[in-house]
Motif scaffolding. Structure first.
Motif, PDB file in Angstrom:
ATOM      1  N   PHE A 257      20.346  66.131  -5.099  1.00 30.56           N
ATOM      2  CA  PHE A 257      21.357  66.582  -4.145  1.00 30.56           C
ATOM      3  C   PHE A 257      22.607  67.076  -4.869  1.00 30.56           C
ATOM      4  N   ASN A 258      22.714  66.782  -6.170  1.00 31.04           N
ATOM      5  CA  ASN A 258      23.849  67.271  -6.941  1.00 31.04           C
ATOM      6  C   ASN A 258      23.669  68.756  -7.247  1.00 31.04           C
ATOM      7  N   MET A 259      24.773  69.395  -7.640  1.00 31.06           N
ATOM      8  CA  MET A 259      24.725  70.825  -7.958  1.00 31.06           C
ATOM      9  C   MET A 259      24.241  70.995  -9.398  1.00 31.06           C
ATOM     10  N   ARG A 260      22.938  71.178  -9.545  1.00 29.99           N
ATOM     11  CA  ARG A 260      22.350  71.354 -10.868  1.00 29.99           C
ATOM     12  C   ARG A 260      21.335  72.492 -10.833  1.00 29.99           C
ATOM     13  N   ALA A 261      21.171  73.130 -11.979  1.00 29.13           N
ATOM     14  CA  ALA A 261      20.288  74.292 -12.063  1.00 29.13           C
ATOM     15  C   ALA A 261      18.830  73.863 -12.097  1.00 29.13           C
ATOM     16  N   GLN A 262      18.002  74.628 -11.396  1.00 31.71           N
ATOM     17  CA  GLN A 262      16.560  74.406 -11.475  1.00 31.71           C
ATOM     18  C   GLN A 262      16.105  74.597 -12.917  1.00 31.71           C
ATOM     19  N   GLY A 263      15.440  73.583 -13.465  1.00 32.82           N
ATOM     20  CA  GLY A 263      15.004  73.656 -14.856  1.00 32.82           C
ATOM     21  C   GLY A 263      16.064  73.222 -15.845  1.00 32.82           C
ATOM     22  N   GLY A 264      17.236  72.827 -15.344  1.00 36.24           N
ATOM     23  CA  GLY A 264      18.315  72.394 -16.230  1.00 36.24           C
ATOM     24  C   GLY A 264      19.122  73.561 -16.763  1.00 36.24           C
ATOM     25  N   THR A 265      20.181  73.243 -17.495  1.00 41.44           N
ATOM     26  CA  THR A 265      21.017  74.263 -18.145  1.00 41.44           C
ATOM     27  C   THR A 265      20.852  74.120 -19.650  1.00 41.44           C
ATOM     28  N   TRP A 266      20.142  75.069 -20.230  1.00 42.81           N
ATOM     29  CA  TRP A 266      19.864  75.068 -21.666  1.00 42.81           C
ATOM     30  C   TRP A 266      20.449  76.329 -22.301  1.00 42.81           C
ATOM     31  N   VAL A 267      21.159  76.165 -23.397  1.00 46.75           N
ATOM     32  CA  VAL A 267      21.745  77.301 -24.117  1.00 46.75           C
ATOM     33  C   VAL A 267      21.617  77.060 -25.614  1.00 46.75           C
ATOM     34  N   LYS A 268      21.945  78.084 -26.363  1.00 44.18           N
ATOM     35  CA  LYS A 268      22.155  77.933 -27.799  1.00 44.18           C
ATOM     36  C   LYS A 268      23.617  78.255 -28.092  1.00 44.18           C
TER      37      LYS A 268
END
Length: 526
Positions: A511-522
């Motif tokens: 229910f929290n505001m989070r991205a589908q698949g998570g937030t991954w960066v380099k």
């Protein structure tokens, strides 16, 4: 025999749920209010309950179903709710006629859930008013500027850790949610509780593990949360607990021991515990500097004391410290994560923000409260993040005395709102309505430039709520967000790669505001 009784009871329950569901729908339609039926027990949120989609899309489906209506019917579990779509009506409810809607809708037994029920978020009536008046001076500009050094220290710790652990010029995968949970945890530990922790280096510290525990409810706790939402009166009568006793004891012990130590040794530190101590003594006051910000999200009438404010107990203060921790750890953290995600998939915006940060770094030696206020593009980026991804979803309230809403549509009669009616003032769907924000899916900070923001319709930008019930910690949250982005972009370029989801969509399982698949960066060193 027992099996037959259970079948009979289950049959009665199912029949009742279908009856209550149909009764709610018929009541709305009888009064000329449009409603999407949903399903019994789960109402219009059944898809998010069963993790088919994020709850935002459940609200948004109802919001968009009847575009000509000022408000519509929404079924929350087995409860009928008025979902307010029109900004002018939201203004009436949250500011002009606030005395009709002073309380939130949740009902919790304070003995069973002292941290939540006793917090400013869920306090009711005069006790809420008194606590709001007591704490307001703690969150003004002059008090918040003293928190910036704590935030700077924590952000530098994160940057140093990243630089040390990046092999070469570019990092491997960075789980941004994990990284930011360390940052928000340490900021709250330092600026609120006077504790020095470094969670990127030591994730076993009690403060961090407690935050993780609160963010990841067990299955029984999720069931309890669902029941509190669907059957609030029953769960209050049954004294159902959302959090275990050790969580309550953890916060109470920290607060009590810290206060006792400071009083005994005459220790003062410009953090939230110090402000709570002053609040308990009645010595917390505003200064002349406290009107230095025209904070758009706080539109509404501030409360004024009409009588001497009551004395607050250690349990009262613990509840306020807890809700400050919970909001800072998860809600503010989600906004930072999504801002970083947007910057990764919008490199032109990231570069423009970096140019501003680089110029400020060149001209100023220290990032201060005043310097942050000068960074206009950073403010635009954060406002646009909060437009697209506000955690508020709805501003819920309970009607405490009969009220008449303007007609639901042209030609209809005013609608009588009975005492006890739940009202949800929609937030995110208004933020994403093409009528107010053209091309709403596009991440466009320029919407909030000095030239453009004056054209934003009032009560169509409400990430921290509106009126006297607006989020008291909004200034703190914005500072927390801006400080981290400043230090991160000053030292690293945020890179999109194949695991960075584009376009960004909300997760189905939270229910929290989070991205589908998570937030991954380099990250690439500058």
């Amino acid at each position: 025999m027992i099996a037959e009784i259970l079948v009979l009871l289950l049959t009665i329950l199912v029949v009742y749920l279908f009856y209550a569901h149909r009764k709610n729908i018929n009541e709305f339609r009888k009064n000329g209010v449009n409603v999407l039926p949903g399903v019994p027990l789960f109402g219009n949120a059944w898809r998010s309950v069963f993790q088919r989609r994020h709850i935002f899309y459940d609200f948004d489906e109802v919001y968009r179903a009847f575009p000509d209506d000022r408000y519509v019917g929404y079924i929350d579990g087995i409860s009928p709710v008025l979902l307010i779509r029109d900004p002018e009506v939201i203004k009436q409810i949250t500011t002009k006629d606030f005395d009709h809607f002073i309380n939130h809708t949740w009902i919790l037994n304070e003995d069973a859930n002292p941290l939540l029920a006793g917090s400013l978020l869920l306090m009711k009536d005069e006790k809420w008013r008194d606590m709001r008046i007591t704490l307001s001076p703690a969150f003004t500009g002059s008090k918040m500027k003293k928190m910036v050094p704590f935030m700077n220290t924590v952000a530098r710790n994160i940057v140093e850790y990243l630089r040390t652990n990046i092999d070469g010029d570019v990092s491997g995968e960075v789980d941004v949610l994990d990284l930011i949970s360390c940052y928000t945890n340490d900021v709250i530990a330092s600026s609120a509780f006077g504790l020095e922790v470094n969670s990127v280096a030591d994730k076993n510290n009690k403060f961090y593990t407690t935050g993780q525990r609160l963010s990841n409810l067990t299955f029984p706790e999720k069931i309890t949360l669902l029941m509190i939402t669907v059957l609030p009166s029953l769960t209050a009568k049954l004294d159902m607990k959302l959090f275990p006793e050790e969580i309550t004891n953890f916060f109470r012990d920290i607060l009590k021991s810290t206060i006792e130590y400071r009083e005994k040794n005459n220790v003062e530190r410009p953090d939230m515990i110090q402000l709570l101590m002053e609040a308990a003594k009645g010595t917390l006051i505003s200064s002349k500097e406290d009107n230095d910000i025209d904070f758009a999200n706080a539109e509404g009438v501030e409360l004024k004391p009409e009588k001497p404010i009551r004395k607050w107990t250690i349990n009262d203060l613990t509840a306020q410290a807890f809700i400050f921790f919970a909001a800072g750890f998860d809600t503010a953290g989600s906004a930072i994560v999504l801002a970083i995600h947007e910057l990764a998939i919008n490199p032109d915006i990231q570069q423009k923000l970096y140019e501003e940060i680089k110029q400020v770094s060149h001209d100023k030696r220290t990032l201060t409260y005043e310097v942050i206020q000068e960074m206009k593009y950073l403010d635009m980026v954060m406002n646009e993040t909060l437009r697209k991804w506000a955690s508020a979803l709805v501003l819920n309230c309970l009607c405490n005395k009969t009220y008449y809403l303007p007609p639901v549509r042209e030609g209809a009669k005013p609608y009588k709102v009975e005492k006890g009616t739940k009202v949800y003032n929609i937030v995110n769907s208004i933020h994403m309505d093409e009528k107010y924000y053209p091309d709403p899916e596009r991440f466009k900070p320029e919407r909030f430039s000095e030239e453009n923001k004056k054209h934003i319709k009032p009560f169509t930008f409400m990430p921290f709520g509106m009126g006297p019930r607006h989020c008291i910690g909004a200034r703190f949250a914005m500072l927390e967000l801006k400080v981290f982005l400043y230090h991160l972009l000053l030292n690293f370029e945020i890179l999109k790669y194949d695991k960075t989801t584009d376009p960004l969509r909300l997760t189905k399982s939270n229910f929290n505001m989070r991205a589908q698949g998570g937030t991954w960066v380099k990250l690439s060193k500058r």
